[in-house]
Design a protein around this motif. Structure first.
Motif, PDB file in Angstrom:
ATOM      1  N   GLY A 499     -26.651  10.588 -25.480  1.00  0.00           N
ATOM      2  CA  GLY A 499     -26.378  10.459 -24.057  1.00  0.00           C
ATOM      3  C   GLY A 499     -25.009  10.994 -23.695  1.00  0.00           C
ATOM      4  O   GLY A 499     -24.132  11.155 -24.552  1.00  0.00           O
ATOM      5  N   LEU A 500     -24.827  11.266 -22.422  1.00  0.00           N
ATOM      6  CA  LEU A 500     -23.545  11.741 -21.910  1.00  0.00           C
ATOM      7  C   LEU A 500     -23.302  11.087 -20.558  1.00  0.00           C
ATOM      8  O   LEU A 500     -24.163  11.093 -19.682  1.00  0.00           O
ATOM      9  CB  LEU A 500     -23.543  13.260 -21.757  1.00  0.00           C
ATOM     10  CG  LEU A 500     -22.241  13.874 -21.231  1.00  0.00           C
ATOM     11  CD1 LEU A 500     -21.092  13.624 -22.208  1.00  0.00           C
ATOM     12  CD2 LEU A 500     -22.420  15.368 -20.990  1.00  0.00           C
ATOM     13  N   ARG A 501     -22.107  10.538 -20.420  1.00  0.00           N
ATOM     14  CA  ARG A 501     -21.690   9.910 -19.167  1.00  0.00           C
ATOM     15  C   ARG A 501     -20.413  10.588 -18.683  1.00  0.00           C
ATOM     16  O   ARG A 501     -19.523  10.898 -19.481  1.00  0.00           O
ATOM     17  CB  ARG A 501     -21.443   8.410 -19.370  1.00  0.00           C
ATOM     18  CG  ARG A 501     -21.105   7.678 -18.077  1.00  0.00           C
ATOM     19  CD  ARG A 501     -20.873   6.194 -18.309  1.00  0.00           C
ATOM     20  NE  ARG A 501     -20.673   5.495 -17.050  1.00  0.00           N
ATOM     21  CZ  ARG A 501     -21.638   4.936 -16.331  1.00  0.00           C
ATOM     22  NH1 ARG A 501     -22.895   4.994 -16.768  1.00  0.00           N
ATOM     23  NH2 ARG A 501     -21.381   4.326 -15.186  1.00  0.00           N
ATOM     24  N   ALA A 502     -20.328  10.827 -17.384  1.00  0.00           N
ATOM     25  CA  ALA A 502     -19.129  11.413 -16.780  1.00  0.00           C
ATOM     26  C   ALA A 502     -18.638  10.471 -15.689  1.00  0.00           C
ATOM     27  O   ALA A 502     -19.434   9.998 -14.859  1.00  0.00           O
ATOM     28  CB  ALA A 502     -19.423  12.788 -16.204  1.00  0.00           C
ATOM     29  N   GLU A 503     -17.330  10.201 -15.686  1.00  0.00           N
ATOM     30  CA  GLU A 503     -16.740   9.329 -14.676  1.00  0.00           C
ATOM     31  C   GLU A 503     -15.513  10.011 -14.070  1.00  0.00           C
ATOM     32  O   GLU A 503     -14.583  10.375 -14.799  1.00  0.00           O
ATOM     33  CB  GLU A 503     -16.349   7.975 -15.283  1.00  0.00           C
ATOM     34  CG  GLU A 503     -17.531   7.172 -15.787  1.00  0.00           C
ATOM     35  CD  GLU A 503     -17.209   5.693 -15.974  1.00  0.00           C
ATOM     36  OE1 GLU A 503     -16.064   5.302 -15.681  1.00  0.00           O
ATOM     37  OE2 GLU A 503     -18.098   4.957 -16.412  1.00  0.00           O
ATOM     38  N   HIS A 504     -15.541  10.189 -12.755  1.00  0.00           N
ATOM     39  CA  HIS A 504     -14.407  10.762 -12.039  1.00  0.00           C
ATOM     40  C   HIS A 504     -13.713   9.651 -11.263  1.00  0.00           C
ATOM     41  O   HIS A 504     -14.339   8.897 -10.513  1.00  0.00           O
ATOM     42  CB  HIS A 504     -14.869  11.859 -11.080  1.00  0.00           C
ATOM     43  CG  HIS A 504     -13.733  12.522 -10.355  1.00  0.00           C
ATOM     44  ND1 HIS A 504     -13.275  12.078  -9.130  1.00  0.00           N
ATOM     45  CD2 HIS A 504     -12.941  13.578 -10.694  1.00  0.00           C
ATOM     46  CE1 HIS A 504     -12.261  12.824  -8.736  1.00  0.00           C
ATOM     47  NE2 HIS A 504     -12.038  13.748  -9.660  1.00  0.00           N
ATOM     48  N   THR A 505     -12.392   9.556 -11.432  1.00  0.00           N
ATOM     49  CA  THR A 505     -11.604   8.497 -10.814  1.00  0.00           C
ATOM     50  C   THR A 505     -10.488   9.115  -9.978  1.00  0.00           C
ATOM     51  O   THR A 505      -9.809  10.049 -10.418  1.00  0.00           O
ATOM     52  CB  THR A 505     -10.996   7.570 -11.879  1.00  0.00           C
ATOM     53  OG1 THR A 505     -12.026   7.090 -12.736  1.00  0.00           O
ATOM     54  CG2 THR A 505     -10.282   6.397 -11.237  1.00  0.00           C
ATOM     55  N   SER A 506     -10.321   8.588  -8.779  1.00  0.00           N
ATOM     56  CA  SER A 506      -9.238   9.010  -7.903  1.00  0.00           C
ATOM     57  C   SER A 506      -8.502   7.762  -7.432  1.00  0.00           C
ATOM     58  O   SER A 506      -9.129   6.820  -6.916  1.00  0.00           O
ATOM     59  CB  SER A 506      -9.787   9.788  -6.696  1.00  0.00           C
ATOM     60  OG  SER A 506      -8.744  10.110  -5.798  1.00  0.00           O
ATOM     61  N   THR A 507      -7.168   7.706  -7.623  1.00  0.00           N
ATOM     62  CA  THR A 507      -6.403   6.517  -7.283  1.00  0.00           C
ATOM     63  C   THR A 507      -5.168   6.886  -6.475  1.00  0.00           C
ATOM     64  O   THR A 507      -4.639   7.999  -6.571  1.00  0.00           O
ATOM     65  CB  THR A 507      -5.954   5.755  -8.550  1.00  0.00           C
ATOM     66  OG1 THR A 507      -4.993   6.552  -9.263  1.00  0.00           O
ATOM     67  CG2 THR A 507      -7.123   5.452  -9.458  1.00  0.00           C
TER      68      THR A 507
END
Length: 792
Positions: A499-507
């Motif tokens: 599996g592959l998971r991508a998480e984009h975070t903006s703070t």
């Protein structure tokens, strides 16, 4: 191409239409009562690889869904009974449900011979690298006062005295209930686990390498499977827990579930009253040759309430809609008395004595609500979650420091802090079954805002004035968008998944007081893979790899000062970066024997360690990212039955840890080796059950501190009354009062510090569980998001 697609579609449709369900009930041949927690394995002839796994519920009933036509062998095993094997043949023209009826299980007389050591109960087993532990009717947990006590006995899990938990990879696990995250803060977790008795829990599943479908911050998962029964009517459970050490603490919990043909109504009420005790003691040698002793004792009075209410409606077969609301009201009064003693270096004479009084009123009011939609089709599943949560923290403090020798008030502070967090989340998960393969994909969106205000007022000239050096206003906003795709299947004796998971975070972190704004954006790719080789239905070997991430909690980002004593405080850091952990594990399971080897590296781990200011004699704990941390561990667990009245369970773990830690111009790379032992000796004495549990942790530490070894021995006594409607337990924890976590600074040329924490571990606890009503149905717990966990 079109004819090929039509053929594939026709073939898949045919398989879906031909899939069948196998049902039955396992009962004791002598008592004719249903037998819970029987392990069922469905295999094909001459192929050890399992096609389906299942376990019987509290009535002995079981169900194996989506079984393709063919010939199979069904095996049922449980310690104390002879193994049952039955040939099953499913034809395409058969009814969709194959009813096997009642299946008799006969006691195994070989297990009743004295001094016969055999393998432990199948209630402890490994499947695809995941450890599954049966709880209900498990003798090792019958004397446990609540589920928190059960957690203390689980292999590969360390439960500290303050209730925090760590898995073998030193990661904090995420709590799931019936396959869904609840992600409570530490206080709520303790309250929730204390509200459940072991006989309310079917099993616990543990994994330290979650698949790609789980949030990137879930570095470990403990999934609590509650008992279920589909009977209609009312089911109620009342739990009482009275604790006594230096002070008394009383927990009361009431759970009511009412089920009709289409509706499920569920309400849970909890109340905690009484006090807890904490002690901090430190000896610190100063550069000016003096010694400073800090002795802090804190008594926290509690009046805490929690309410959870939900209603679930079955739209049609396999589809349900659930609405929930909950609130957690924490109202405390923390009274701290601190002595700051300055002595000569030989500790012979006292030079100064400062007494500090800190009276704090911490309050927390949490509110949440949401909708959950679950749909199970013939070959697919869809789960949608949407929720909103508001978390309000308030705290006032009065801190007075007085010179005892001169009886002079040195300084007087007042603080008023507020922390408001608003969290919005939406998540969707879809699963498509393809014969013995499976495709999962989904996504999540989370938006969190926080507003923080900390005000310090200092007494001067008989007037309280704002202290601008310590007061602060801070706001924080965070967007998270995540998506994942995973595929799993089986080929001969191999099971595989990737599996592959991508998480984009903006703070955006805004320190309003200083005018400093910090913007960050980052994208994390989190792959995972697993390969299992099935030697036979009860023996398998699994290799796992995963990469996970850890974001800083909101409290860790706030640049506020929180004082333990006049010269000892910690402060947040808005520049903290998330860490990533890569973990490779190899696990082996054979019946109840479980072995696992884990090796990994965490890049940029977040640590809170002290910086000493020799000018002001202040000890400041700062949050920092260090370059990396390497770790490895070897874990083993094996329950053993000596005879029908004596069982034992023993767990052992060997650990390696090495950090690259810069500190005051030096770089420390110190390998740390340690080991842990814990287990239980359980004796069945007619209608009573006696449990002697033990735990030992060897000398350990980290790059800066040495930790002294600790041990504890607990004694528990359990008995049921009135046909098991009432269950009573009496437990003496830490009988020899040894659980004090002591740390010593490694490099005493820089900083000579020796301190310990004590949480009043020695205590006597009486627990009572009363079950009433006509139904034994148990609803799923209300869900919370991962963001709510980080908010606390």
């Amino acid at each position: 191409m079109k004819p090929l697609l039509l053929c594939c579609l026709f073939a898949c449709t045919s398989l879906w239409l031909n899939a069948q369900t196998v049902k039955g009930r396992l009962i004791d041949a002598q008592t004719k009562q249903g037998i819970p927690m029987v392990n069922l394995i469905l295999t094909k002839p001459n192929q050890p690889s399992a096609v389906k796994y299942a376990a019987s519920d509290s009535t002995g009933s079981f169900e194996l869904q989506d079984v393709e036509p063919g010939k199979y062998l069904l095996s049922a095993t449980l310690m104390g009974y002879r193994q049952i094997q039955r040939d099953i043949s499913l034809q395409a023209q058969n009814p969709k449900i194959l009813e096997l009826g009642d299946i008799l299980m006969v006691e195994d007389p070989n297990l009743l011979k004295e001094v016969t050591i055999t393998g432990g109960t199948p209630s402890l087993s490994t499947q695809n690298g995941q450890l599954k532990i049966g709880v209900a009717n498990n003798a090792f947990f019958k004397s446990s006062a609540n589920l928190l006590d059960v957690f203390r006995k689980l292999p590969g899990l360390q439960v500290n005295q303050d209730g925090t938990m760590q898995m073998a990879s030193r990661a904090t696990p995420t709590l799931f209930v019936d396959g869904r995250p609840v992600n409570m803060n530490n206080d709520e977790i303790l309250a929730y686990l204390s509200s459940l008795s072991p006989d309310m829990v079917e099993s616990i599943e543990m994994t330290n390498q979650p698949a790609a479908r789980y949030d990137g911050e879930y570095q470990g998962i403990i999934d609590v499977k509650l008992k279920k029964n589909q009977s209609l009517g009312l089911r109620g459970t009342y739990n009482l827990r009275l604790q006594r050490n230096n002070y008394s603490l009383l927990d009361n919990n009431l759970s009511l579930v009412y089920k009709t043909n289409r509706f499920i109504y569920d309400i849970k009420l909890g109340h905690t009253s009484g006090s807890t005790f904490y002690k901090y003691h430190a000896l610190q040698f100063l550069p000016n040759t003096h010694a400073m002793i800090t002795d802090t004792r804190t008594v926290t009075a509690n009046q805490n309430y929690n309410i959870q209410a939900k209603v679930a409606y079955e739209l049609q077969k396999g589809q349900s809609l659930e609405a929930f609301v909950r609130t957690y009201q924490l109202d405390r009064k923390a009274t701290s008395r601190n002595l700051l003693i300055t002595q000569t270096a030989d500790l012979a004479n006292t030079i100064g004595l400062v007494k500090s009084n800190n009276d704090a009123l911490p309050k927390q009011h949490n509110y949440a609500g949401g909708l959950n939609y679950d749909a199970q089709f013939r070959r697919s599943e869809l789960h949608v979650i949407a929720s909103v949560a508001q978390i309000d923290n308030r705290q006032t403090e009065e801190i007075q420091n007085r010179n005892v020798f001169s009886n002079q008030l040195m300084n007087y502070w007042k603080t008023n802090s507020s922390n408001n967090i608003l969290i919005r989340t939406a998540q969707a998960d879809y699963t498509q079954n393809l014969n013995q393969d499976r495709l999962d994909f989904g996504g999540k969106f989370a938006y969190t805002t926080t507003q923080n205000n900390l005000r310090y007022d200092t007494l001067g000239n008989s007037v309280f004035n704002l202290d601008p050096n310590r007061s602060n206003k801070f706001s924080y906003g965070e967007y998270i968008v995540a998506a994942y795709l995973s595929y799993s299947g089986q080929w001969n004796k191999f099971k595989y998944s990737a599996g592959l998971r991508a998480e984009h975070t903006s703070t955006e972190a805004n320190s309003i007081t200083t005018g400093l704004v910090t913007d960050r954006k980052y994208l994390k790719w989190l792959p995972s893979a697993s390969l299992t080789y099935v030697l036979n239905p009860t023996e398998q070997l699994t290799l796992n790899y995963s990469r996970r991430m850890t974001r800083p909690t909101f409290a860790m980002l706030n640049p506020f000062r929180f004082y333990y004593s006049p010269r000892h405080y910690w402060i947040g850091n808005p520049y903290l970066q998330p860490s990533t952990t890569s973990l490779l594990s190899l696990s082996y399971g054979r019946k109840a024997l479980n072995l696992s080897l884990n090796v990994g590296r965490e890049n940029e781990p977040m640590e809170r360690y002290p910086e000493y200011n020799p000018t002001t004699n202040e000890l400041i704990f700062l949050g920092r990212n260090i370059p990396y941390r390497d770790f490895a561990n070897l874990l083993a667990s094996l329950p053993i039955t000596l005879n029908k009245w004596w069982r034992m369970n023993n767990n052992v773990g060997f650990y390696y840890n090495k950090e690259l830690r810069p500190y005051f111009g030096r770089t420390y790379q110190i390998p740390i080796y340690s080991y842990t032992l814990n287990g239980s000796q359980v004796f069945s004495l007619k209608d009573w059950l006696l449990d002697v549990s033990y735990t030992y942790e060897s000398k350990s530490g980290n790059g800066l501190y040495l930790m002294k070894p600790v041990y504890a021995i607990d004694f528990g006594l359990q008995k049921t009354w009135f046909s098991s409607r009432i269950n009573t337990k009496l437990t003496l924890y830490d009988a020899f009062d040894n659980l004090k976590r002591r740390l010593i600074f490694r490099d005493q040329t820089i900083f000579n510090n020796d301190f310990y924490h004590y949480f009043g571990a020695q205590r006597l606890v009486f627990a009572l569980t009363y079950n009433f009503g006509s139904s034994t149905y148990k609803a799923r717990e209300s869900k919370k998001t991962e963001e709510e966990n980080r908010a606390n």
